[in-house]
Design a protein around this motif. Sequence first.
Motif, PDB file in Angstrom:
ATOM      1  N   SER A  67       0.818  -1.215   0.000  1.00  0.00           N
ATOM      2  CA  SER A  67       0.000   0.000   0.000  1.00  0.00           C
ATOM      3  C   SER A  67       0.858   1.275   0.000  1.00  0.00           C
ATOM      4  N   VAL A  68       2.082   1.169   0.495  1.00  0.00           N
ATOM      5  CA  VAL A  68       2.970   2.340   0.548  1.00  0.00           C
ATOM      6  C   VAL A  68       3.952   2.350  -0.623  1.00  0.00           C
ATOM      7  N   LEU A  69       4.100   1.205  -1.289  1.00  0.00           N
ATOM      8  CA  LEU A  69       5.124   1.066  -2.324  1.00  0.00           C
ATOM      9  C   LEU A  69       4.925   2.003  -3.514  1.00  0.00           C
ATOM     10  N   SER A  70       3.703   2.064  -4.069  1.00  0.00           N
ATOM     11  CA  SER A  70       3.486   2.874  -5.281  1.00  0.00           C
ATOM     12  C   SER A  70       3.713   4.377  -5.051  1.00  0.00           C
ATOM     13  N   PRO A  71       3.202   4.998  -3.941  1.00  0.00           N
ATOM     14  CA  PRO A  71       3.519   6.419  -3.729  1.00  0.00           C
ATOM     15  C   PRO A  71       5.014   6.672  -3.573  1.00  0.00           C
ATOM     16  N   ILE A  72       5.738   5.759  -2.901  1.00  0.00           N
ATOM     17  CA  ILE A  72       7.173   5.953  -2.686  1.00  0.00           C
ATOM     18  C   ILE A  72       7.947   5.825  -4.007  1.00  0.00           C
ATOM     19  N   ILE A  73       7.538   4.913  -4.883  1.00  0.00           N
ATOM     20  CA  ILE A  73       8.184   4.780  -6.208  1.00  0.00           C
ATOM     21  C   ILE A  73       8.013   6.085  -6.991  1.00  0.00           C
ATOM     22  N   ILE A  74       6.797   6.664  -6.924  1.00  0.00           N
ATOM     23  CA  ILE A  74       6.539   7.940  -7.617  1.00  0.00           C
ATOM     24  C   ILE A  74       7.406   9.054  -7.009  1.00  0.00           C
ATOM     25  N   ILE A  75       7.479   9.102  -5.664  1.00  0.00           N
ATOM     26  CA  ILE A  75       8.297  10.131  -4.982  1.00  0.00           C
ATOM     27  C   ILE A  75       9.763   9.999  -5.376  1.00  0.00           C
ATOM     28  N   SER A  76      10.267   8.752  -5.484  1.00  0.00           N
ATOM     29  CA  SER A  76      11.682   8.533  -5.830  1.00  0.00           C
ATOM     30  C   SER A  76      12.030   9.048  -7.225  1.00  0.00           C
ATOM     31  N   LYS A  77      11.009   9.196  -8.094  1.00  0.00           N
ATOM     32  CA  LYS A  77      11.240   9.686  -9.459  1.00  0.00           C
ATOM     33  C   LYS A  77      10.969  11.192  -9.612  1.00  0.00           C
ATOM     34  N   LEU A  78      10.526  11.833  -8.522  1.00  0.00           N
ATOM     35  CA  LEU A  78      10.256  13.275  -8.570  1.00  0.00           C
ATOM     36  C   LEU A  78      11.549  14.080  -8.632  1.00  0.00           C
ATOM     37  N   PRO A  79      11.542  15.200  -9.371  1.00  0.00           N
ATOM     38  CA  PRO A  79      12.716  16.088  -9.357  1.00  0.00           C
ATOM     39  C   PRO A  79      12.649  17.034  -8.147  1.00  0.00           C
ATOM     40  N   PHE A  80      13.778  17.226  -7.469  1.00  0.00           N
ATOM     41  CA  PHE A  80      13.871  18.176  -6.367  1.00  0.00           C
ATOM     42  C   PHE A  80      14.894  19.234  -6.751  1.00  0.00           C
ATOM     43  N   CYS A  81      14.420  20.438  -6.999  1.00  0.00           N
ATOM     44  CA  CYS A  81      15.274  21.510  -7.520  1.00  0.00           C
ATOM     45  C   CYS A  81      15.595  22.584  -6.478  1.00  0.00           C
ATOM     46  N   GLY A  82      15.072  22.443  -5.289  1.00  0.00           N
ATOM     47  CA  GLY A  82      15.279  23.449  -4.250  1.00  0.00           C
ATOM     48  C   GLY A  82      14.002  24.226  -4.011  1.00  0.00           C
ATOM     49  N   PRO A  83      13.775  24.781  -2.817  1.00  0.00           N
ATOM     50  CA  PRO A  83      14.627  24.699  -1.614  1.00  0.00           C
ATOM     51  C   PRO A  83      14.699  23.268  -1.065  1.00  0.00           C
ATOM     52  N   ASN A  84      15.612  23.065  -0.122  1.00  0.00           N
ATOM     53  CA  ASN A  84      15.830  21.707   0.400  1.00  0.00           C
ATOM     54  C   ASN A  84      15.635  21.612   1.917  1.00  0.00           C
ATOM     55  N   ILE A  85      14.838  22.529   2.479  1.00  0.00           N
ATOM     56  CA  ILE A  85      14.632  22.554   3.935  1.00  0.00           C
ATOM     57  C   ILE A  85      13.293  21.907   4.296  1.00  0.00           C
ATOM     58  N   ILE A  86      13.346  20.892   5.166  1.00  0.00           N
ATOM     59  CA  ILE A  86      12.137  20.218   5.668  1.00  0.00           C
ATOM     60  C   ILE A  86      11.919  20.657   7.111  1.00  0.00           C
ATOM     61  N   ASP A  87      10.799  21.328   7.351  1.00  0.00           N
ATOM     62  CA  ASP A  87      10.504  21.822   8.706  1.00  0.00           C
ATOM     63  C   ASP A  87       9.877  20.702   9.539  1.00  0.00           C
ATOM     64  N   HIS A  88      10.703  19.703   9.831  1.00  0.00           N
ATOM     65  CA  HIS A  88      10.266  18.540  10.610  1.00  0.00           C
ATOM     66  C   HIS A  88      11.491  17.860  11.185  1.00  0.00           C
ATOM     67  N   PHE A  89      11.292  16.851  12.076  1.00  0.00           N
ATOM     68  CA  PHE A  89      12.443  16.139  12.629  1.00  0.00           C
ATOM     69  C   PHE A  89      12.696  14.817  11.909  1.00  0.00           C
ATOM     70  N   PHE A  90      11.808  14.457  10.953  1.00  0.00           N
ATOM     71  CA  PHE A  90      12.060  13.293  10.105  1.00  0.00           C
ATOM     72  C   PHE A  90      11.401  13.539   8.752  1.00  0.00           C
ATOM     73  N   CYS A  91      11.647  12.626   7.799  1.00  0.00           N
ATOM     74  CA  CYS A  91      11.148  12.824   6.430  1.00  0.00           C
ATOM     75  C   CYS A  91       9.698  12.386   6.300  1.00  0.00           C
ATOM     76  N   ASP A  92       8.797  13.237   6.732  1.00  0.00           N
ATOM     77  CA  ASP A  92       7.369  12.974   6.597  1.00  0.00           C
ATOM     78  C   ASP A  92       6.976  13.155   5.137  1.00  0.00           C
ATOM     79  N   ILE A  93       5.920  12.477   4.714  1.00  0.00           N
ATOM     80  CA  ILE A  93       5.580  12.450   3.288  1.00  0.00           C
ATOM     81  C   ILE A  93       5.071  13.797   2.756  1.00  0.00           C
ATOM     82  N   GLU A  94       4.273  14.517   3.560  1.00  0.00           N
ATOM     83  CA  GLU A  94       3.709  15.786   3.091  1.00  0.00           C
ATOM     84  C   GLU A  94       4.763  16.854   2.815  1.00  0.00           C
ATOM     85  N   PRO A  95       5.645  17.175   3.788  1.00  0.00           N
ATOM     86  CA  PRO A  95       6.681  18.177   3.491  1.00  0.00           C
ATOM     87  C   PRO A  95       7.627  17.743   2.383  1.00  0.00           C
TER      88      PRO A  95
END
Length: 309
Positions: A152-180
Amino acid sequence: KHNCKVNEFILLGFSVDWQVDIVFFVVLLLVYMLTITGNVVIITATWVDRRLHSPMYFFLCNLSFLDAMVATAIAPKMMKDFLSKKKAISVSGCIAQCYFYFFLGTTEFILLAVMSLDRYVAICNPLRYSIIMNIRLTIQLMLLSWFGGFFSVLSPIIIISKLPFCGPNIIDHFFCDIEPLIRLSCADTALLEMIEFSLSTIVLLSSLMLTVVSYLYIITTILRIQSTTGRQKAFSTCASHITVVSITYSSCIFMYIKPNQDSEVDYSKGVALLNTVLAPLLVPFIYCLRNTQVQEALRGACRQKKTTQ
């Protein structure tokens, strides 16, 4: 527009002074050690004591293992960040942490629903319990929980792994939550957000509905029992599970009840801290304090250890 490719994210955490960070590190280290110890004690007691060789305690072993793994997915990195000036995590490391947290968490929700089904059979069909909840079905239900969480979590994570991240790179959290994490992508994430919301809603509501329906039947059956002792005995086998379910679902519900925008981030961090650090610690203590069979197994193990010394 930021055009450079992001190789790492910066976790803001709780943004406090370094002196407070040291205090947080010590407290988190103690909580983490207690969490691992408590859950290992539950697993060991269940496997060693033959009286606990039943489907209920087999599922409890899985729950304890899941709680230890949830804490391990978050706490060590968090402790490292408390002692680091630069609280960085690689993009692949961030996606991996996000996956393991949600995979383990989703598995736990399904497992709690399975445990409520087990309690329903034990109380509503006690004479047929050993026939219905045989070894084959018990293992199948356990595998259903793990594979359900995994896929159930595999397909969203596969899509996230293929997303481009161009900046900014700051996550306002203490771990990598999916929304931020999704918000930091420079691509259109509308479809991904819809998939993620749909899957989490299906898992949460279906597991909650199964738990609620099971307990409605359980409560109805318990109320029909004539003797007070019988009612208390029947309820005591469910008390620990009800407490754990209440904590797990209430903390999840609070994640969706957002306050005003100004305090939303701090609120989410606070609830996430309860979910990731405190909840895994509470489960072994709840079962040790409320479950007489676990207490007896632990006393027996202590007595056995004393006699061998």
